[in-house]
Write a protein that holds these residues in place. Structure first.
Motif, PDB file in Angstrom:
ATOM      1  N   LEU A 162       0.797  -1.224   0.000  1.00  0.00           N
ATOM      2  CA  LEU A 162       0.000   0.000   0.000  1.00  0.00           C
ATOM      3  C   LEU A 162       0.830   1.275   0.000  1.00  0.00           C
ATOM      4  CD1 LEU A 162      -2.924  -1.008   2.413  1.00  0.00           C
ATOM      5  CD2 LEU A 162      -2.718  -1.315  -0.070  1.00  0.00           C
ATOM      6  N   ASP A 163       2.138   1.175   0.118  1.00  0.00           N
ATOM      7  CA  ASP A 163       3.007   2.343   0.013  1.00  0.00           C
ATOM      8  C   ASP A 163       3.685   2.305  -1.365  1.00  0.00           C
ATOM      9  OD1 ASP A 163       4.857   4.364   0.112  1.00  0.00           O
ATOM     10  OD2 ASP A 163       5.671   3.817   2.063  1.00  0.00           O
ATOM     11  N   PRO A 164       3.343   3.226  -2.272  1.00  0.00           N
ATOM     12  CA  PRO A 164       3.904   3.190  -3.636  1.00  0.00           C
ATOM     13  C   PRO A 164       5.422   3.229  -3.681  1.00  0.00           C
ATOM     14  CG  PRO A 164       2.059   4.731  -3.504  1.00  0.00           C
ATOM     15  CD  PRO A 164       2.380   4.327  -2.093  1.00  0.00           C
ATOM     16  N   SER A 165       6.059   3.841  -2.685  1.00  0.00           N
ATOM     17  CA  SER A 165       7.522   3.951  -2.718  1.00  0.00           C
ATOM     18  C   SER A 165       8.206   2.587  -2.610  1.00  0.00           C
ATOM     19  CB  SER A 165       8.009   4.867  -1.594  1.00  0.00           C
ATOM     20  OG  SER A 165       7.734   4.301  -0.321  1.00  0.00           O
ATOM     21  N   ALA A 166       7.496   1.574  -2.092  1.00  0.00           N
ATOM     22  CA  ALA A 166       8.114   0.250  -1.954  1.00  0.00           C
ATOM     23  C   ALA A 166       8.449  -0.350  -3.310  1.00  0.00           C
ATOM     24  CB  ALA A 166       7.181  -0.682  -1.182  1.00  0.00           C
ATOM     25  N   ARG A 167       7.638  -0.082  -4.322  1.00  0.00           N
ATOM     26  CA  ARG A 167       7.917  -0.623  -5.654  1.00  0.00           C
ATOM     27  C   ARG A 167       9.180  -0.009  -6.250  1.00  0.00           C
ATOM     28  NH1 ARG A 167       3.666  -3.572  -7.978  1.00  0.00           N
ATOM     29  NH2 ARG A 167       1.766  -3.537  -6.717  1.00  0.00           N
ATOM     30  N   GLU A 168       9.508   1.195  -5.844  1.00  0.00           N
ATOM     31  CA  GLU A 168      10.726   1.837  -6.315  1.00  0.00           C
ATOM     32  C   GLU A 168      11.940   1.375  -5.508  1.00  0.00           C
ATOM     33  OE1 GLU A 168      10.064   6.003  -6.127  1.00  0.00           O
ATOM     34  OE2 GLU A 168       8.252   5.954  -7.362  1.00  0.00           O
ATOM     35  N   LEU A 169      11.727   1.042  -4.237  1.00  0.00           N
ATOM     36  CA  LEU A 169      12.837   0.660  -3.375  1.00  0.00           C
ATOM     37  C   LEU A 169      13.360  -0.733  -3.707  1.00  0.00           C
ATOM     38  CD1 LEU A 169      14.655   1.231  -0.902  1.00  0.00           C
ATOM     39  CD2 LEU A 169      12.834   0.243   0.527  1.00  0.00           C
ATOM     40  N   TYR A 170      12.456  -1.710  -3.870  1.00  0.00           N
ATOM     41  CA  TYR A 170      12.871  -3.098  -4.102  1.00  0.00           C
ATOM     42  C   TYR A 170      12.932  -3.372  -5.605  1.00  0.00           C
ATOM     43  CZ  TYR A 170      11.814  -3.781   0.849  1.00  0.00           C
ATOM     44  OH  TYR A 170      11.801  -3.690   2.216  1.00  0.00           O
ATOM     45  N   GLU A 171      14.133  -3.663  -6.105  1.00  0.00           N
ATOM     46  CA  GLU A 171      14.258  -3.947  -7.537  1.00  0.00           C
ATOM     47  C   GLU A 171      13.482  -5.206  -7.917  1.00  0.00           C
ATOM     48  OE1 GLU A 171      18.142  -3.909  -9.147  1.00  0.00           O
ATOM     49  OE2 GLU A 171      18.499  -1.798  -8.692  1.00  0.00           O
ATOM     50  N   ASP A 172      13.523  -6.222  -7.074  1.00  0.00           N
ATOM     51  CA  ASP A 172      12.731  -7.428  -7.309  1.00  0.00           C
ATOM     52  C   ASP A 172      11.496  -7.369  -6.412  1.00  0.00           C
ATOM     53  OD1 ASP A 172      11.744  -9.907  -7.987  1.00  0.00           O
ATOM     54  OD2 ASP A 172      13.220 -11.027  -6.800  1.00  0.00           O
ATOM     55  N   TRP A 173      10.602  -6.432  -6.736  1.00  0.00           N
ATOM     56  CA  TRP A 173       9.409  -6.264  -5.893  1.00  0.00           C
ATOM     57  C   TRP A 173       8.550  -7.522  -5.904  1.00  0.00           C
ATOM     58  CZ3 TRP A 173       4.174  -6.589  -6.318  1.00  0.00           C
ATOM     59  CH2 TRP A 173       3.421  -6.042  -5.275  1.00  0.00           C
ATOM     60  N   ASP A 174       8.421  -8.180  -7.041  1.00  0.00           N
ATOM     61  CA  ASP A 174       7.585  -9.376  -7.132  1.00  0.00           C
ATOM     62  C   ASP A 174       8.094 -10.473  -6.193  1.00  0.00           C
ATOM     63  OD1 ASP A 174       5.864  -8.274  -8.997  1.00  0.00           O
ATOM     64  OD2 ASP A 174       7.046  -8.989 -10.701  1.00  0.00           O
ATOM     65  N   GLY A 175       9.403 -10.669  -6.172  1.00  0.00           N
ATOM     66  CA  GLY A 175       9.967 -11.685  -5.286  1.00  0.00           C
ATOM     67  C   GLY A 175       9.765 -11.342  -3.827  1.00  0.00           C
ATOM     68  N   LYS A 176       9.981 -10.077  -3.484  1.00  0.00           N
ATOM     69  CA  LYS A 176       9.765  -9.628  -2.111  1.00  0.00           C
ATOM     70  C   LYS A 176       8.309  -9.799  -1.717  1.00  0.00           C
ATOM     71  CE  LYS A 176      10.594  -7.276   1.754  1.00  0.00           C
ATOM     72  NZ  LYS A 176      11.445  -7.805   2.850  1.00  0.00           N
ATOM     73  N   LYS A 228      19.121  -8.888  -1.135  1.00  0.00           N
ATOM     74  CA  LYS A 228      18.118  -7.944  -1.613  1.00  0.00           C
ATOM     75  C   LYS A 228      18.816  -6.851  -2.404  1.00  0.00           C
ATOM     76  CE  LYS A 228      14.005  -9.245  -0.207  1.00  0.00           C
ATOM     77  NZ  LYS A 228      14.369 -10.668  -0.224  1.00  0.00           N
ATOM     78  N   ARG A 229      18.244  -6.536  -3.565  1.00  0.00           N
ATOM     79  CA  ARG A 229      18.739  -5.434  -4.381  1.00  0.00           C
ATOM     80  C   ARG A 229      17.780  -4.261  -4.216  1.00  0.00           C
ATOM     81  NH1 ARG A 229      18.849  -9.761  -7.663  1.00  0.00           N
ATOM     82  NH2 ARG A 229      17.093  -8.974  -8.886  1.00  0.00           N
ATOM     83  N   LEU A 230      18.313  -3.156  -3.744  1.00  0.00           N
ATOM     84  CA  LEU A 230      17.507  -1.986  -3.473  1.00  0.00           C
ATOM     85  C   LEU A 230      17.946  -0.822  -4.348  1.00  0.00           C
ATOM     86  CD1 LEU A 230      17.550  -2.105   0.457  1.00  0.00           C
ATOM     87  CD2 LEU A 230      15.952  -3.237  -1.080  1.00  0.00           C
ATOM     88  N   HIS A 231      17.009   0.080  -4.592  1.00  0.00           N
ATOM     89  CA  HIS A 231      17.335   1.335  -5.273  1.00  0.00           C
ATOM     90  C   HIS A 231      16.907   2.462  -4.348  1.00  0.00           C
ATOM     91  CE1 HIS A 231      17.331   4.655  -8.143  1.00  0.00           C
ATOM     92  NE2 HIS A 231      18.183   3.915  -8.849  1.00  0.00           N
ATOM     93  N   HIS A 232      17.879   2.971  -3.596  1.00  0.00           N
ATOM     94  CA  HIS A 232      17.589   3.959  -2.564  1.00  0.00           C
ATOM     95  C   HIS A 232      17.577   5.370  -3.156  1.00  0.00           C
ATOM     96  CE1 HIS A 232      18.056   6.293   1.177  1.00  0.00           C
ATOM     97  NE2 HIS A 232      17.479   5.253   1.744  1.00  0.00           N
ATOM     98  N   PRO A 233      16.640   6.221  -2.756  1.00  0.00           N
ATOM     99  CA  PRO A 233      16.557   7.564  -3.350  1.00  0.00           C
ATOM    100  C   PRO A 233      17.745   8.458  -3.026  1.00  0.00           C
ATOM    101  CG  PRO A 233      15.007   7.323  -1.516  1.00  0.00           C
ATOM    102  CD  PRO A 233      15.528   5.950  -1.825  1.00  0.00           C
ATOM    103  N   VAL A 234      18.517   8.143  -1.987  1.00  0.00           N
ATOM    104  CA  VAL A 234      19.652   8.986  -1.601  1.00  0.00           C
ATOM    105  C   VAL A 234      20.969   8.448  -2.140  1.00  0.00           C
ATOM    106  CG1 VAL A 234      20.995   9.904   0.341  1.00  0.00           C
ATOM    107  CG2 VAL A 234      18.477   9.860   0.463  1.00  0.00           C
TER     108      VAL A 234
END
Length: 298
Positions: A162-176, A228-234
């Motif tokens: 329910l938080d849209p930013s999670a889809r941007e944070l986790y590169e493999d969102w489907d797996g997570k 986990k592969r992440l894409h952090h905004p900072v």
């Protein structure tokens, strides 16, 4: 959660994912009305009658023996977590008044001190129903400002779906997402009468088509370790290892930590994130935030 319905749907879903050749049977040329093994094929391989297995798959698991469950689990190729889940679903439901509803979870002060001392390691504590009940500053910087969230949103499943930013944070969102739903269903098997868990599942089902699809798959997943592969905004892309540790004294809590391979670019990025977090985040004291009882999800 209705235990009988859950048992029936779980067994059907595990049977549907297997093909005859997966278990050493010839691939019949007869067209199958449904995917997966037939009930009579599974019963034959497990050494029970078709009528016995059919009754079990209809949700009547009260008198099934451990030996039969082991045989069925072997044929269905269940993981240890799935075998545990099957065992719980076949045991008579025993209500534990107030266990999940009334007793709030708290992080022990000494454990919170350990979290705070891990200045270069993002970490957080998960409780029942994947509630986020403790964290450190770098964990906040990596995954979100938990202290600023309403209590009902401090939940891993809520954040992911329910938080849209999670889809941007986790590169493999489907797996997570698959892993998180599997963990949530395992918790549902452990506490089928938890009203807060039922409320959470209801909200996620209403608001997220992805959650509804994954929940219907009846996947089971225990908390573990991995990458986990992440894409952090900072600090950009991070390739991190995570570990799940179980503190003594509360079987419903787990400590999750992230770290990078020494000398890697992710290790340098994590160091930069820690420096940034030291000036940006000032987590509230344990008694003011983490120890606050989580209200039911609305």
């Amino acid at each position: 959660m209705d235990q009988r319905t859950e048992l029936s749907e779980f067994l059907r879903s595990r049977r549907a994912r297997l093909r005859p050749e997966d278990v050493g049977l010839p691939d019949s040329t007869t067209r199958r009305r449904v995917p997966g093994l037939r009930r009579e094929e599974l019963a034959l391989l497990a050494g029970v009658s078709t009528a016995y297995y059919t009754r079990l798959e209809q949700g009547h698991g009260e008198s099934v023996s451990a030996a039969v469950l082991d045989a069925i689990a072997r044929v269905l190729r269940l993981s240890p977590a799935e075998r545990e889940h099957l065992g719980r679903l076949t045991r008579p439901a025993r209500r534990r008044p107030g266990r999940a509803a009334a007793r709030p979870q708290r992080v022990r002060p000494a454990l919170q001190q350990l979290l705070d001392a891990m200045e270069c390691v993002p970490a957080y504590v998960l409780g029942r129903r994947l509630d986020i009940i403790g964290w450190n500053r770098l964990g906040t910087a990596l995954l979100g400002d938990f202290a600023a969230m309403p209590p009902e949103q401090r939940n891993m499943a809520w954040q992911l779906f329910l938080d849209p930013s999670a889809r941007e944070l986790y590169e493999d969102w489907d797996g997570k997402a698959t892993d998180v739903v599997g963990m949530l269903r395992l918790d549902a098997g452990r506490d089928p009468d938890d009203p807060r868990l039922a409320s959470l599942i209801g909200e996620l089902s209403l608001k997220s088509a992805d959650f509804r699809r994954l929940w219907a798959a009846h996947s089971i997943q225990d908390k573990g370790h991995g990458t986990k592969r992440l894409h952090h905004p900072v600090v950009g892309r991070l390739n991190l290892q995570y570990e799940t540790l179980r503190p003594a004294g509360d079987v419903d809590q787990v400590l999750v930590t992230y770290h990078a391979e020494p000398g890697s670019s992710s290790a340098e990025s994590l160091r930069l994130l820690a420096s940034w977090a030291a000036t940006e985040f000032h987590p509230e004291p344990v008694e003011a935030t983490q120890a606050t009882p989580v209200d039911p999800v609305r």
